[in-house]
Each structure stands twice: as structure tokens, then as C-alpha cells.
Design an enzyme around this catalytic site. Structure first.
Site, mmCIF file in Angstrom:
data_model
loop_
_atom_site.group_PDB
_atom_site.id
_atom_site.type_symbol
_atom_site.label_atom_id
_atom_site.label_comp_id
_atom_site.label_asym_id
_atom_site.label_seq_id
_atom_site.Cartn_x
_atom_site.Cartn_y
_atom_site.Cartn_z
ATOM 1 C CE LYS A 74 -3.888 -2.146 -0.058
ATOM 2 N NZ LYS A 74 -3.251 -3.300 -0.689
ATOM 3 C CG ASP A 75 0.927 5.610 -2.274
ATOM 4 O OD1 ASP A 75 1.989 6.007 -1.761
ATOM 5 O OD2 ASP A 75 0.472 6.050 -3.334
#
Length: 394
Positions: A74-75
Site C-alpha cells: 500500500k502507498d
């Protein structure tokens, strides 16, 4: 750039002004059973990467990398919620665990370790700021068309690294240009914002390896290892091969992604149009099959049941025929490659796979709020929200 929605004006604007402007939540592939040897942690994080979160868990719970499971990355510059699995024996240690920029929302037991790809998709909530006065109406029209025709399955900017050069590194690795790889990995000083990293890159380009090593930030362990190997006089190839295999594979996969995006661009805006020789992807189960009669199968594509694909090139990837196959082979030749180029040694061989040129868009909405234009939608696993944002913002 060519758009699938080129007939519709964009909203303009900017995203990720703050981490909370970009929120991502995993959609689990299956529910936890409530029993078993693994403990699933539903974790919310903000402003750190998944790798940073995993490192905190490893150190805080005193467990090894192989004991931790996760479904996807995830970012870092976002607020995200994702599932992480650890051994159930760690439950008591969780009471004393401190996590920086993240918190555990829920725990459940399950029988197996979480594996990469074990998720149905991701749900996004995104705020666009400084958009056009008619942004809401424009976004609604674009989302409606994307829901009907699918979203171009482009790779997101994060696949290409902080300096946008991960694909270049993958190409240099395939071409065995190890000296150029080292130079590219240390980076172009003009593109680097971190002062220590910039100083290290400048020193490297002046052949001052000692100064380069001293300036590199502590977190850049692979770069430090590479420079130490060069200082030991072992040459550029051993220096490159001193880097962790998973990172080298990441560069190779970034190059796969770039070639895929090139082929996708050739087929825009008609990503749902089948051709004889295509390999189609079934969206309900991920199976691929050859298209022998495109006109016969086109109604299924019109209903977004199937989509044409392009390859993530590898030594045993399914090959298209007809005009799609010609385009794929031409792109390989233009890059000086064959499928066998991907049959690398020492854990770096890339078998390849087919990837759909478009994906379904689920539950899209757009509404103007006090904070900006609020977008919500879901995408299947492996697809990027930036593909939707590119179409909307233009």
C-alpha cells in the site's frame, strides 16, 4: 497521452495534498475462520509504506520475515487499511507493541498465512483539490463511461520508483549493462531532493566511492552494499548481484510494466475491441484463452465479461498470434529482446503472464465537498487508482 474517455473534458486538480486525501482499504478475498495458527491484524497506517510497517512488526514481535504475511503493498503517502498475518503465538506481545504511524484495529485467527495476492481488490476514497468549477459533473460523466467500458489497466506511478527509473534499471539488468545500472541506481543528482542522497549521487559520478558511501542515508542499505562491493574491487556485476533478489525482481517487473503500458497505449481508446489472435481474460476467474473468431466473442467483451490482454513478458508467457502477436514481437525486437531474455539465473528468471488491458470499475461516485471533489470507487487487485485519476483529471 491517449485517453479512453478522450471525448470528455477532465476536472484538472491535484491529489495527495495530505495522506488522508488518498485512502485505500483492502477488500479481503475470504473471511477469517476464527481459529488456526495465524493471527490476522487489520491495520490502519498513514504516511509510511507497507515495508516500513512490516519491519516494525518484525522487530516489535521479534519474528522473522518469513513468518509475516501480507496480500499487497500500500502507498506510503496515503491513509490505508490492510490485513497482515503473524503467528498466533504473538498475541500476548501485541499488548506491548508500539507501532509508529499505524494502529491495529482488529485481530482474528485463521488457518493459513496470508499470501501475496490474497485479496479481492481495493476500495478507494480520494479528494481532488483545485479542480474545474464543473468538476463534479465532469467526473460523473467520466466514471459512467469507465463503468460501462472498463478502466485502462495501466500501471501506477509507484511501480516506477521514487525517481521514476525502476523500468530503466530492469532494462539495464536484462542487457547486462552493470556499470550503467550502478550509475542509474545511485541516481541523477538533479532529480534527488534528499541532500545526503544527492551528495552521494554526486560523489559517485565523480568516482569518489568513499564519499559516496559516507553520504548515503542509513535506510539505503542496498546502495551501501553495492558501493562497498565496488570498494572491495569486485567489479560492477558482483556489486549489482549483491542487491537483494526481491529488489532486482522489482526492477525487472517495472520493465515488464513499461512494455505492457506501451502495448496498452497502442490499443487505446478501443481496449474492449477483440482481434483474431488475441488472448482474452475472463474477469470472473482470471483464466485466459485464445481468440480464434473475434466477431463471435465480441458480445462477451461488450458486456465486460472478457477483455483482450497484453503480456508481462517472460520466458514462458502465452503468446498472441495475428495482428496482436505481431505488435508484441515488434515491441520485443525494438527493445533488443526475445522471450528468452527473461530466463535469468540466480532466482531472477521471470516466467511472465497475461494482464487484461482493462478492468471493471465498481461502485463509482463523485461529489463536491468543502474539502474538494470526493471520489469513491473499487478496483480488482493489481489495478491502480491512478488509472482512474488520469482519465478523470486529464
Amino acid at each position: 497521452m491517449t485517453w479512453l474517455t478522450s471525448d470528455l473534458p477532465g476536472t484538472g486538480g491535484a491529489y495527495k495534498a495530505t495522506p488522508t486525501d488518498f485512502q485505500v482499504e483492502e477488500i479481503p478475498l475470504y473471511p477469517c475462520s476464527g481459529k488456526g495458527e495465524h493471527l490476522y491484524l487489520w491495520i490502519e497506517k498513514e504516511g509510511i509504506s507497507t515495508h516500513e510497517l512490516l519491519n516494525q512488526l518484525k522487530k516489535g514481535l521479534r519474528i522473522k520475515d518469513r513468518e509475516i504475511g501480507y496480500a499487497g503493498l500500500k502507498d506510503a503517502n496515503a491513509k490505508t487499511r490492510q490485513m497482515i498475518s503473524v503467528p498466533a503465538a504473538c498475541r500476548k506481545q501485541l499488548e506491548q507493541l508500539y507501532l509508529r504511524k499505524s494502529k491495529i484495529l482488529q485481530t482474528q485467527r485463521h488457518g493459513n498465512k496470508l499470501r501475496l495476492g490474497h485479496l479481492a481488490g481495493n476500495r478507494f476514497t480520494i479528494i481532488l483539490r483545485d479542480t474545474h468549477p464543473e468538476a463534479e459533473q465532469r467526473a460523473i460523466a467520466i466514471l459512467k463511461k469507465l463503468e460501462q467500458h472498463g478502466v485502462p489497466n495501466r500501471f501506477g506511478e509507484q511501480r516506477y520508483g521514487a525517481l521514476g527509473n525502476s523500468a530503466i534499471l530492469g532494462r539495464l539488468l536484462l542487457q547486462e549493462k552493470y556499470s550503467a545500472f550502478c550509475r542509474e541506481l545511485l541516481g541523477d543528482p538533479k532529480q534527488i531532493r534528499n541532500s545526503d542522497w544527492q551528495a552521494a549521487a554526486t560523489a559517485y559520478r565523480h568516482n569518489d566511492l568513499n564519499a559516496c558511501l559516507q553520504s548515503l542515508p542509513k535506510r539505503m542499505r542496498d546502495e551501501q552494499r553495492l558501493v562497498r562491493t565496488l570498494l572491495d574491487g569486485k567489479g560492477h556485476r558482483p556489486a549489482v548481484m549483491s542487491i537483494q533478489r526481491n529488489l532486482l525482481r522489482l526492477y525487472l517487473s517495472a520493465y515488464q510494466a513499461q512494455l505492457f503500458d506501451d502495448l496498452l497505449g497502442q490499443r487505446l481508446p478501443n481496449l474492449g475491441q477483440l482481434h483474431n489472435g488475441d488472448i482474452a481474460y475472463k474477469h470472473d476467474n482470471g483464466a485466459c484463452f485464445h481468440i480464434e473468431n473475434a466477431s463471435l466473442e465480441q458480445p462477451r467483451a461488450d458486456r465486460l465479461e472478457i477483455s483482450p490482454t497484453a503480456p508481462l513478458f517472460g520466458f514462458k508467457v502465452m503468446q498472441a498470434s495475428g495482428q496482436p502477436g505481431i505488435a508484441e514481437q515488434l515491441l520485443l525486437r525494438e527493445n533488443g529482446l526475445t522471450l528468452e531474455s527473461w530466463r535469468l539465473e540466480r532466482g531472477l528468471a521471470m516466467p511472465g503472464e497475461r494482464r487484461p488491458l482493462r478492468v471493471p470499475l465498481f461502485q463509482p461516485s463523485a461529489a463536491q465537498t468543502d474539502s474538494g471533489l470526493k471520489l469513491t470507487f473499487s478496483l480488482p487487485k493489481g489495478s491502480y487508482a491512478t488509472s482512474v485519476l488520469l482519465e478523470i483529471m486529464k
